[in-house]
Motif scaffolding. Structure first.
Motif, PDB file in Angstrom:
ATOM      1  N   LEU A  31       2.995  46.606  50.943  1.00 33.45           N
ATOM      2  CA  LEU A  31       3.002  47.998  51.401  1.00 33.45           C
ATOM      3  C   LEU A  31       2.146  48.174  52.652  1.00 33.45           C
ATOM      4  CD1 LEU A  31       2.735  49.894  47.990  1.00 33.45           C
ATOM      5  CD2 LEU A  31       4.751  49.652  49.450  1.00 33.45           C
ATOM      6  N   TRP A  32       0.982  47.505  52.680  1.00 26.90           N
ATOM      7  CA  TRP A  32       0.112  47.608  53.851  1.00 26.90           C
ATOM      8  C   TRP A  32       0.806  47.063  55.096  1.00 26.90           C
ATOM      9  CZ3 TRP A  32      -4.108  50.016  55.338  1.00 26.90           C
ATOM     10  CH2 TRP A  32      -4.792  49.556  56.462  1.00 26.90           C
ATOM     11  N   LYS A  33       1.463  45.918  54.949  1.00 23.37           N
ATOM     12  CA  LYS A  33       2.162  45.332  56.095  1.00 23.37           C
ATOM     13  C   LYS A  33       3.301  46.240  56.545  1.00 23.37           C
ATOM     14  CE  LYS A  33       2.701  40.961  55.993  1.00 23.37           C
ATOM     15  NZ  LYS A  33       3.174  39.583  55.662  1.00 23.37           N
ATOM     16  N   ARG A  34       3.965  46.852  55.576  1.00 27.30           N
ATOM     17  CA  ARG A  34       5.073  47.739  55.923  1.00 27.30           C
ATOM     18  C   ARG A  34       4.573  48.982  56.657  1.00 27.30           C
ATOM     19  NH1 ARG A  34       9.454  50.247  51.618  1.00 27.30           N
ATOM     20  NH2 ARG A  34      10.793  51.280  53.172  1.00 27.30           N
ATOM     21  N   LEU A  35       3.427  49.505  56.190  1.00 23.78           N
ATOM     22  CA  LEU A  35       2.874  50.687  56.845  1.00 23.78           C
ATOM     23  C   LEU A  35       2.432  50.384  58.271  1.00 23.78           C
ATOM     24  CD1 LEU A  35       0.738  52.433  54.073  1.00 23.78           C
ATOM     25  CD2 LEU A  35       2.757  53.354  55.213  1.00 23.78           C
ATOM     26  N   THR A  36       1.742  49.279  58.432  1.00 22.51           N
ATOM     27  CA  THR A  36       1.176  48.970  59.747  1.00 22.51           C
ATOM     28  C   THR A  36       2.217  48.473  60.736  1.00 22.51           C
ATOM     29  OG1 THR A  36       0.588  46.766  58.918  1.00 22.51           O
ATOM     30  CG2 THR A  36      -1.103  48.483  58.820  1.00 22.51           C
ATOM     31  N   ARG A  37       3.421  48.186  60.286  1.00 16.19           N
ATOM     32  CA  ARG A  37       4.441  47.683  61.194  1.00 16.19           C
ATOM     33  C   ARG A  37       5.531  48.701  61.485  1.00 16.19           C
ATOM     34  NH1 ARG A  37       5.489  41.305  59.571  1.00 16.19           N
ATOM     35  NH2 ARG A  37       3.354  40.596  59.997  1.00 16.19           N
ATOM     36  N   THR A  38       5.347  49.938  61.006  1.00 17.44           N
ATOM     37  CA  THR A  38       6.312  50.993  61.300  1.00 17.44           C
ATOM     38  C   THR A  38       5.617  52.103  62.073  1.00 17.44           C
ATOM     39  OG1 THR A  38       5.844  52.050  59.175  1.00 17.44           O
ATOM     40  CG2 THR A  38       7.697  50.517  59.250  1.00 17.44           C
ATOM     41  N   PRO A  39       6.311  52.756  62.993  1.00 13.71           N
ATOM     42  CA  PRO A  39       5.658  53.808  63.795  1.00 13.71           C
ATOM     43  C   PRO A  39       5.109  54.944  62.944  1.00 13.71           C
ATOM     44  CG  PRO A  39       7.755  53.161  64.772  1.00 13.71           C
ATOM     45  CD  PRO A  39       7.689  52.499  63.437  1.00 13.71           C
ATOM     46  N   TYR A  40       5.901  55.430  61.981  1.00 11.41           N
ATOM     47  CA  TYR A  40       5.422  56.555  61.177  1.00 11.41           C
ATOM     48  C   TYR A  40       4.274  56.134  60.264  1.00 11.41           C
ATOM     49  CZ  TYR A  40       8.363  54.497  57.523  1.00 11.41           C
ATOM     50  OH  TYR A  40       8.935  53.641  56.622  1.00 11.41           O
ATOM     51  N   GLY A  41       4.312  54.864  59.800  1.00  8.95           N
ATOM     52  CA  GLY A  41       3.216  54.388  58.961  1.00  8.95           C
ATOM     53  C   GLY A  41       1.918  54.269  59.731  1.00  8.95           C
ATOM     54  N   THR A  42       2.005  53.698  60.929  1.00 10.03           N
ATOM     55  CA  THR A  42       0.804  53.582  61.762  1.00 10.03           C
ATOM     56  C   THR A  42       0.254  54.954  62.128  1.00 10.03           C
ATOM     57  OG1 THR A  42       1.685  51.519  62.671  1.00 10.03           O
ATOM     58  CG2 THR A  42      -0.114  52.583  63.875  1.00 10.03           C
ATOM     59  N   ALA A  43       1.156  55.870  62.496  1.00 12.15           N
ATOM     60  CA  ALA A  43       0.714  57.227  62.838  1.00 12.15           C
ATOM     61  C   ALA A  43       0.073  57.906  61.633  1.00 12.15           C
ATOM     62  CB  ALA A  43       1.897  58.045  63.343  1.00 12.15           C
ATOM     63  N   GLY A  44       0.673  57.741  60.466  1.00 13.97           N
ATOM     64  CA  GLY A  44       0.111  58.361  59.268  1.00 13.97           C
ATOM     65  C   GLY A  44      -1.265  57.822  58.931  1.00 13.97           C
ATOM     66  N   LEU A  45      -1.442  56.495  59.051  1.00 15.83           N
ATOM     67  CA  LEU A  45      -2.754  55.913  58.772  1.00 15.83           C
ATOM     68  C   LEU A  45      -3.803  56.419  59.759  1.00 15.83           C
ATOM     69  CD1 LEU A  45      -1.878  52.203  57.930  1.00 15.83           C
ATOM     70  CD2 LEU A  45      -2.759  53.933  56.371  1.00 15.83           C
ATOM     71  N   ARG A  79      13.925  73.363  54.181  1.00 12.55           N
ATOM     72  CA  ARG A  79      14.753  72.157  54.251  1.00 12.55           C
ATOM     73  C   ARG A  79      14.636  71.443  55.598  1.00 12.55           C
ATOM     74  NH1 ARG A  79      18.548  72.376  50.059  1.00 12.55           N
ATOM     75  NH2 ARG A  79      17.569  73.587  48.388  1.00 12.55           N
ATOM     76  N   VAL A  80      13.556  71.697  56.314  1.00  7.45           N
ATOM     77  CA  VAL A  80      13.360  71.026  57.596  1.00  7.45           C
ATOM     78  C   VAL A  80      12.866  69.601  57.381  1.00  7.45           C
ATOM     79  CG1 VAL A  80      12.155  71.170  59.828  1.00  7.45           C
ATOM     80  CG2 VAL A  80      12.855  73.252  58.649  1.00  7.45           C
ATOM     81  N   ASP A  81      12.266  69.352  56.207  1.00  3.47           N
ATOM     82  CA  ASP A  81      11.742  68.013  55.946  1.00  3.47           C
ATOM     83  C   ASP A  81      12.837  66.958  55.979  1.00  3.47           C
ATOM     84  OD1 ASP A  81      12.853  69.224  53.721  1.00  3.47           O
ATOM     85  OD2 ASP A  81      11.657  68.020  52.313  1.00  3.47           O
ATOM     86  N   ARG A  82      14.082  67.364  55.692  1.00  3.48           N
ATOM     87  CA  ARG A  82      15.181  66.393  55.744  1.00  3.48           C
ATOM     88  C   ARG A  82      15.482  65.965  57.173  1.00  3.48           C
ATOM     89  NH1 ARG A  82      19.480  68.919  51.335  1.00  3.48           N
ATOM     90  NH2 ARG A  82      18.020  68.949  49.549  1.00  3.48           N
ATOM     91  N   LEU A  83      15.278  66.887  58.110  1.00  6.41           N
ATOM     92  CA  LEU A  83      15.495  66.536  59.512  1.00  6.41           C
ATOM     93  C   LEU A  83      14.382  65.631  60.035  1.00  6.41           C
ATOM     94  CD1 LEU A  83      16.613  70.027  60.889  1.00  6.41           C
ATOM     95  CD2 LEU A  83      18.066  68.081  60.285  1.00  6.41           C
ATOM     96  N   LEU A  84      13.164  65.895  59.586  1.00 11.01           N
ATOM     97  CA  LEU A  84      12.027  65.105  60.067  1.00 11.01           C
ATOM     98  C   LEU A  84      11.941  63.745  59.394  1.00 11.01           C
ATOM     99  CD1 LEU A  84       9.335  67.930  60.155  1.00 11.01           C
ATOM    100  CD2 LEU A  84      10.527  66.924  62.097  1.00 11.01           C
ATOM    101  N   GLY A  85      12.485  63.653  58.203  1.00  9.09           N
ATOM    102  CA  GLY A  85      12.450  62.378  57.496  1.00  9.09           C
ATOM    103  C   GLY A  85      11.034  61.966  57.148  1.00  9.09           C
ATOM    104  N   ARG A  86      10.712  60.709  57.435  1.00 10.72           N
ATOM    105  CA  ARG A  86       9.394  60.189  57.078  1.00 10.72           C
ATOM    106  C   ARG A  86       8.284  60.709  57.986  1.00 10.72           C
ATOM    107  NH1 ARG A  86      11.066  53.854  55.967  1.00 10.72           N
ATOM    108  NH2 ARG A  86      12.261  54.229  54.047  1.00 10.72           N
ATOM    109  N   TRP A  87       8.637  61.416  59.041  1.00 11.87           N
ATOM    110  CA  TRP A  87       7.618  61.960  59.941  1.00 11.87           C
ATOM    111  C   TRP A  87       7.020  63.262  59.411  1.00 11.87           C
ATOM    112  CZ3 TRP A  87       5.463  59.351  63.749  1.00 11.87           C
ATOM    113  CH2 TRP A  87       6.143  58.258  64.281  1.00 11.87           C
TER     114      TRP A  87
END
Length: 293
Positions: A31-45, A79-87
């Protein structure tokens, strides 16, 4: 062991062992590797770490965090969260960070960022350069943050002192000659809830307050006011008393041991009052009190 296989009409084929599969990656590491290697994961961290570091500097205010939760709920309802997705989660974190920044100072932002750099450097040890940069930044921003806080504390103390001085300027009466009638009138109605404070806190300076309290053997000034009030026989006439007064450089000395009334005694004698300006010089109070002999 298995015998080597033979190709038809040829030499034996060498045996090749089956490769052992690598051990499965631990779930946390995955999970850590997945977070740090995705734009939204890095931004979230990054946003989450910034929010956590800024929270102590905001006085542990919960409102920015509640605002972030409210934004997430609103996005879900619309229902805007569906447009933003993981962001959507980084967006909620940005709201929290913005709220925390509004309740902190720029030096707090700098110190929080410096701590973040230091933590990142510690995680990269033994590669020490990032940690060294973070430590230097923490030293500079922490010193500046402490200096700014000390200056703010001094300014707040000075503002409080000015406010207290201004409030003292609202005490007393504007002219020395008006103090005796005002004092006698408030003593005449000393059984009202607000009357003792109007005498003790508003008309008597600390030395006069202590002497006045002792003159009637009362435990405190409030009890002294009520004791004098209990001895007044005519409330309406008590404030009309006349007393000899001697002018002095900055006020009066009133002999309230010689109070007289046109229609006869309306209450007890009081004492000798020294009337002078309070510390700001804007009004006059009883600065000294001498009991009657």
């Amino acid at each position: 062991m298995d015998e080597p296989r033979r190709a038809p009409g040829g030499p034996p084929v060498p045996w090749t062992p089956t490769p052992t599969p690598p051990p499965p990656t631990p779930r946390f590491a995955y999970l850590w590797k997945r977070l740090t290697r995705t734009p939204y994961g890095t931004a979230g961290l990054g946003i989450g770490a910034t929010a956590v570091l800024l929270t102590p500097f905001s006085g542990w205010s919960p409102w920015p965090w509640l605002a972030g939760v409210a934004v997430l709920v609103m996005l879900a309802l619309l229902r805007v969260d569906r447009l933003l997705g993981r962001w959507v989660w980084p967006l909620g974190g940005l709201v929290v960070v913005a709220g925390l920044m509004l309740s902190t100072t720029p030096w707090a932002w700098a110190l929080a960022a410096s701590i973040g750099v230091l933590v990142a450097g510690v995680l990269r040890l033994p590669r020490w350069r990032v940690a060294a940069v973070g430590a230097a930044l923490c030293l500079v921003s922490g010193s500046a943050y402490a200096l700014v806080n000390a200056q703010d504390a001094r300014e707040a103390a000075a503002a409080q002192a000015r406010t207290q001085a201004e409030s003292k300027g609202l005490q007393g009466v504007p002219a020395p000659a008006r103090l005796l009638p005002t004092l006698l009138n408030r003593l005449a109605y000393g059984d009202r809830p607000e009357a003792p404070g109007a005498v003790c806190d508003n008309l008597l300076a600390e030395p006069a307050r202590a002497a006045f309290t002792a003159s009637v053997a009362a435990p405190d000034c409030v009890a002294a006011v009520r004791a004098v009030t209990a001895g007044i026989t005519d409330r309406n006439s008590y404030a009309d008393a006349e007393a000899p007064a001697v002018e002095q450089a900055d006020g009066l000395v009133v002999d309230a041991c010689s109070l007289t009334w046109d229609g006869g005694a309306a209450g007890p004698q009081l004492g000798v009052l020294t009337i002078g300006p309070e510390p700001t010089g804007q009004s006059y109070v009883v600065t000294a009190f001498t009991p009657c002999p």
